[in-house]
Scaffold this motif. Structure first.
Motif, PDB file in Angstrom:
ATOM      1  N   HIS A  26      45.973 -21.764  10.965  1.00 56.53           N
ATOM      2  CA  HIS A  26      45.400 -22.966  11.564  1.00 56.53           C
ATOM      3  C   HIS A  26      46.003 -23.134  12.956  1.00 56.53           C
ATOM      4  O   HIS A  26      47.227 -23.120  13.111  1.00 56.53           O
ATOM      5  N   GLN A  27      45.147 -23.275  13.957  1.00 61.48           N
ATOM      6  CA  GLN A  27      45.623 -23.458  15.324  1.00 61.48           C
ATOM      7  C   GLN A  27      45.902 -24.936  15.591  1.00 61.48           C
ATOM      8  O   GLN A  27      45.063 -25.803  15.309  1.00 61.48           O
ATOM      9  N   ILE A  28      47.081 -25.214  16.138  1.00 65.26           N
ATOM     10  CA  ILE A  28      47.457 -26.580  16.493  1.00 65.26           C
ATOM     11  C   ILE A  28      47.131 -26.798  17.968  1.00 65.26           C
ATOM     12  O   ILE A  28      47.740 -26.175  18.849  1.00 65.26           O
ATOM     13  N   THR A  29      46.164 -27.658  18.234  1.00 67.28           N
ATOM     14  CA  THR A  29      45.695 -27.906  19.593  1.00 67.28           C
ATOM     15  C   THR A  29      46.371 -29.138  20.205  1.00 67.28           C
ATOM     16  O   THR A  29      46.966 -29.952  19.490  1.00 67.28           O
ATOM     17  N   GLN A  30      46.255 -29.275  21.501  1.00 67.20           N
ATOM     18  CA  GLN A  30      46.785 -30.460  22.180  1.00 67.20           C
ATOM     19  C   GLN A  30      46.070 -31.714  21.681  1.00 67.20           C
ATOM     20  O   GLN A  30      46.699 -32.765  21.525  1.00 67.20           O
ATOM     21  N   GLU A  31      44.781 -31.600  21.407  1.00 66.20           N
ATOM     22  CA  GLU A  31      44.041 -32.749  20.881  1.00 66.20           C
ATOM     23  C   GLU A  31      44.633 -33.214  19.547  1.00 66.20           C
ATOM     24  O   GLU A  31      44.819 -34.409  19.318  1.00 66.20           O
ATOM     25  N   GLN A  32      44.956 -32.265  18.663  1.00 62.97           N
ATOM     26  CA  GLN A  32      45.553 -32.629  17.373  1.00 62.97           C
ATOM     27  C   GLN A  32      46.931 -33.270  17.585  1.00 62.97           C
ATOM     28  O   GLN A  32      47.265 -34.263  16.928  1.00 62.97           O
ATOM     29  N   ILE A  33      47.722 -32.712  18.496  1.00 64.08           N
ATOM     30  CA  ILE A  33      49.035 -33.279  18.802  1.00 64.08           C
ATOM     31  C   ILE A  33      48.885 -34.706  19.321  1.00 64.08           C
ATOM     32  O   ILE A  33      49.605 -35.620  18.897  1.00 64.08           O
ATOM     33  N   ASN A  34      47.943 -34.923  20.235  1.00 61.05           N
ATOM     34  CA  ASN A  34      47.736 -36.261  20.801  1.00 61.05           C
ATOM     35  C   ASN A  34      47.285 -37.260  19.736  1.00 61.05           C
ATOM     36  O   ASN A  34      47.736 -38.411  19.726  1.00 61.05           O
ATOM     37  N   LYS A  35      46.403 -36.829  18.839  1.00 63.11           N
ATOM     38  CA  LYS A  35      45.951 -37.717  17.759  1.00 63.11           C
ATOM     39  C   LYS A  35      47.097 -38.057  16.812  1.00 63.11           C
ATOM     40  O   LYS A  35      47.214 -39.189  16.342  1.00 63.11           O
ATOM     41  N   PHE A  36      47.961 -37.087  16.544  1.00 68.96           N
ATOM     42  CA  PHE A  36      49.122 -37.344  15.696  1.00 68.96           C
ATOM     43  C   PHE A  36      50.058 -38.338  16.388  1.00 68.96           C
ATOM     44  O   PHE A  36      50.594 -39.253  15.753  1.00 68.96           O
ATOM     45  N   ALA A  37      50.244 -38.174  17.694  1.00 71.64           N
ATOM     46  CA  ALA A  37      51.079 -39.107  18.458  1.00 71.64           C
ATOM     47  C   ALA A  37      50.520 -40.525  18.367  1.00 71.64           C
ATOM     48  O   ALA A  37      51.277 -41.488  18.182  1.00 71.64           O
ATOM     49  N   GLU A  38      49.203 -40.648  18.483  1.00 70.40           N
ATOM     50  CA  GLU A  38      48.569 -41.967  18.359  1.00 70.40           C
ATOM     51  C   GLU A  38      48.790 -42.560  16.971  1.00 70.40           C
ATOM     52  O   GLU A  38      49.125 -43.735  16.822  1.00 70.40           O
TER      53      GLU A  38
END
Length: 155
Positions: A26-38
């Motif tokens: 599973h690729q971890i994208t910047q979008e996923q990181i940002n959503k997790f941060a939110e």
């Protein structure tokens, strides 16, 4: 790889001490990181500010939150083991969790699982699963630990 199907204590018992398999990557994208941060209110710049992470960070890019990588376990676990005949499952604990290496943005990870033990506690099945989250093309895993699940099967 097809997931292993488990429908009872006896099904689990057959795999004690054995590898259960690995998930897909599973690729971890910047979008996923940002959503997790939110979702977690953890906006530390090493996760969410690519420019600063490249110029000031120790990793040369943004990295996934350690807890983001851990939160992928249910998704990746389902690719390894399909539990059927289930009334309820409870995440009971994590033992000896160690974050061994940061996961840089756009890296791919997969879960590798080994059944350490399974015990029948008067109808509640306690499964201890040794896991490591492997990072594609990296020697060290993102984390290692023992997941403890409680399974309640239908009679």
């Amino acid at each position: 790889m097809n997931p292993i199907t488990i429908g009872s204590f006896e099904d689990f018992e057959k795999f004690i001490g054995q590898g259960l398999g690995v998930s897909d990557y599973h690729q971890i994208t910047q979008e996923q990181i940002n959503k997790f941060a939110e979702a977690t209110l953890d906006h530390q710049w090493i996760h969410t500010d690519p420019e600063r992470a490249k110029s000031e960070g120790a990793f040369g890019d943004t990295i996934a939150h350690g807890y983001l990588t851990l939160s992928l376990v249910p998704y990746l676990w389902e690719q390894i083991v399909q539990v059927e005949n289930l009334k309820m499952m409870v995440n009971y604990g994590i033992e000896n969790l160690r974050f061994a290496q940061a996961v840089l943005v756009n890296r791919e990870v997969r879960l590798n699982a080994h059944l350490k033990n399974v015990v029948n506690l008067r109808g509640t099945i306690k499964a201890e699963v040794e896991v490591k989250l492997e990072i594609k093309d990296q020697r060290k895993p993102a984390f290692t630990g023992v997941l403890v699940f409680l399974y309640h099967f239908n009679a």
